[in-house]
Design a protein around this motif. Sequence first.
Motif, PDB file in Angstrom:
ATOM      1  N   GLN A  82       8.052   6.066   6.246  1.00 31.58           N
ATOM      2  CA  GLN A  82       7.104   4.967   6.205  1.00 31.58           C
ATOM      3  C   GLN A  82       7.053   4.384   4.796  1.00 31.58           C
ATOM      4  OE1 GLN A  82       2.866   5.628   7.213  1.00 31.58           O
ATOM      5  NE2 GLN A  82       3.278   4.109   8.794  1.00 31.58           N
ATOM      6  N   PHE A  83       6.938   3.047   4.752  1.00 26.56           N
ATOM      7  CA  PHE A  83       6.927   2.318   3.493  1.00 26.56           C
ATOM      8  C   PHE A  83       5.755   1.357   3.455  1.00 26.56           C
ATOM      9  CE2 PHE A  83      11.212   3.638   4.376  1.00 26.56           C
ATOM     10  CZ  PHE A  83      11.641   4.154   3.165  1.00 26.56           C
ATOM     11  N   LYS A  84       5.329   1.003   2.238  1.00 24.63           N
ATOM     12  CA  LYS A  84       4.251   0.046   2.033  1.00 24.63           C
ATOM     13  C   LYS A  84       4.791  -1.105   1.184  1.00 24.63           C
ATOM     14  CE  LYS A  84      -0.389  -0.546   0.193  1.00 24.63           C
ATOM     15  NZ  LYS A  84      -1.519   0.088  -0.474  1.00 24.63           N
ATOM     16  N   VAL A  85       4.465  -2.337   1.588  1.00 23.01           N
ATOM     17  CA  VAL A  85       4.886  -3.520   0.844  1.00 23.01           C
ATOM     18  C   VAL A  85       3.971  -3.670  -0.370  1.00 23.01           C
ATOM     19  CG1 VAL A  85       5.247  -6.013   0.941  1.00 23.01           C
ATOM     20  CG2 VAL A  85       5.703  -4.610   2.965  1.00 23.01           C
ATOM     21  N   LEU A  86       4.574  -3.762  -1.557  1.00 20.06           N
ATOM     22  CA  LEU A  86       3.807  -3.839  -2.800  1.00 20.06           C
ATOM     23  C   LEU A  86       3.617  -5.264  -3.318  1.00 20.06           C
ATOM     24  CD1 LEU A  86       5.350  -0.828  -4.736  1.00 20.06           C
ATOM     25  CD2 LEU A  86       3.204  -0.899  -3.449  1.00 20.06           C
ATOM     26  N   GLN A  87       4.527  -6.176  -2.955  1.00 17.46           N
ATOM     27  CA  GLN A  87       4.396  -7.543  -3.463  1.00 17.46           C
ATOM     28  C   GLN A  87       5.010  -8.542  -2.487  1.00 17.46           C
ATOM     29  OE1 GLN A  87       6.996  -8.374  -6.916  1.00 17.46           O
ATOM     30  NE2 GLN A  87       7.394  -6.190  -6.978  1.00 17.46           N
ATOM     31  N   GLY A  88       4.364  -9.673  -2.362  1.00 20.07           N
ATOM     32  CA  GLY A  88       4.868 -10.755  -1.527  1.00 20.07           C
ATOM     33  C   GLY A  88       5.025 -10.366  -0.073  1.00 20.07           C
ATOM     34  N   TYR A  89       6.114 -10.833   0.526  1.00 23.00           N
ATOM     35  CA  TYR A  89       6.469 -10.533   1.907  1.00 23.00           C
ATOM     36  C   TYR A  89       7.843  -9.878   1.916  1.00 23.00           C
ATOM     37  CZ  TYR A  89       2.732 -13.530   3.656  1.00 23.00           C
ATOM     38  OH  TYR A  89       1.511 -14.079   3.942  1.00 23.00           O
ATOM     39  N   VAL A  90       8.053  -8.992   2.867  1.00 24.31           N
ATOM     40  CA  VAL A  90       9.338  -8.340   3.050  1.00 24.31           C
ATOM     41  C   VAL A  90       9.792  -8.638   4.473  1.00 24.31           C
ATOM     42  CG1 VAL A  90      10.460  -6.089   3.259  1.00 24.31           C
ATOM     43  CG2 VAL A  90       8.878  -6.501   1.387  1.00 24.31           C
ATOM     44  N   LYS A  91      11.053  -8.982   4.628  1.00 26.70           N
ATOM     45  CA  LYS A  91      11.596  -9.212   5.958  1.00 26.70           C
ATOM     46  C   LYS A  91      12.318  -7.946   6.398  1.00 26.70           C
ATOM     47  CE  LYS A  91      14.152 -12.491   8.727  1.00 26.70           C
ATOM     48  NZ  LYS A  91      14.941 -13.727   8.744  1.00 26.70           N
ATOM     49  N   HIS A  92      11.890  -7.411   7.538  1.00 26.10           N
ATOM     50  CA  HIS A  92      12.509  -6.202   8.082  1.00 26.10           C
ATOM     51  C   HIS A  92      12.616  -6.368   9.588  1.00 26.10           C
ATOM     52  CE1 HIS A  92      13.696  -2.065   8.553  1.00 26.10           C
ATOM     53  NE2 HIS A  92      12.702  -1.869   9.400  1.00 26.10           N
ATOM     54  N   GLU A  93      13.825  -6.205  10.099  1.00 22.79           N
ATOM     55  CA  GLU A  93      14.103  -6.336  11.533  1.00 22.79           C
ATOM     56  C   GLU A  93      13.562  -7.657  12.083  1.00 22.79           C
ATOM     57  OE1 GLU A  93      12.725  -2.739  13.432  1.00 22.79           O
ATOM     58  OE2 GLU A  93      14.478  -1.630  12.715  1.00 22.79           O
ATOM     59  N   GLY A  94      13.705  -8.722  11.316  1.00 22.32           N
ATOM     60  CA  GLY A  94      13.312 -10.057  11.760  1.00 22.32           C
ATOM     61  C   GLY A  94      11.838 -10.379  11.600  1.00 22.32           C
ATOM     62  N   ALA A  95      11.046  -9.449  11.122  1.00 25.17           N
ATOM     63  CA  ALA A  95       9.605  -9.677  10.961  1.00 25.17           C
ATOM     64  C   ALA A  95       9.257  -9.796   9.486  1.00 25.17           C
ATOM     65  CB  ALA A  95       8.821  -8.532  11.585  1.00 25.17           C
ATOM     66  N   LEU A  96       8.341 -10.723   9.174  1.00 30.25           N
ATOM     67  CA  LEU A  96       7.828 -10.835   7.811  1.00 30.25           C
ATOM     68  C   LEU A  96       6.623  -9.907   7.694  1.00 30.25           C
ATOM     69  CD1 LEU A  96       7.985 -14.640   6.983  1.00 30.25           C
ATOM     70  CD2 LEU A  96       9.320 -12.795   5.981  1.00 30.25           C
ATOM     71  N   ILE A  97       6.698  -9.014   6.735  1.00 29.41           N
ATOM     72  CA  ILE A  97       5.645  -8.012   6.556  1.00 29.41           C
ATOM     73  C   ILE A  97       4.938  -8.317   5.235  1.00 29.41           C
ATOM     74  CG2 ILE A  97       5.152  -5.556   6.412  1.00 29.41           C
ATOM     75  CD1 ILE A  97       7.934  -5.168   7.828  1.00 29.41           C
ATOM     76  N   PRO A  98       3.613  -8.612   5.281  1.00 21.70           N
ATOM     77  CA  PRO A  98       2.889  -8.997   4.067  1.00 21.70           C
ATOM     78  C   PRO A  98       2.534  -7.821   3.162  1.00 21.70           C
ATOM     79  CG  PRO A  98       1.405  -9.025   5.938  1.00 21.70           C
ATOM     80  CD  PRO A  98       2.778  -8.696   6.471  1.00 21.70           C
TER      81      PRO A  98
END
Length: 104
Positions: free
Chosen positions: A2-18
């Motif tokens: 499991q990971f946590k997004v620290l800045q901006g948005y991350v795209k993973h498996e087609g989804a934008l994760i804030p």
Amino acid sequence: MQFKVLQGYVKHEGALIPKGSFFDAELHEVKGLLSKGFVTKVEPLSELPDEVEVELPSVEEFAKLKADEQKELLQELGIEPASNAEERIQQYTEFYDQADDNEV
């Protein structure tokens, strides 16, 4: 993992994760994001305890509480407190007895 997004948005498996969100991925999938500081590895939530055990005051202890303390405790238990002290004690007694019956 499991990971946590620290800045901006991350795209993973087609989804934008804030920022601030958690997601599951394999280490090799996010290696670049880790090295650039966009995400961090976190312990999975499933490893946290499922329940926190809380010791309820006995009925006698509840009866000794001030009216506002009784009302607050009843509200925390999801019970609409009665205005009368005897009724609040009866409400708590019923809850307390039921809690004892549900113990494993």
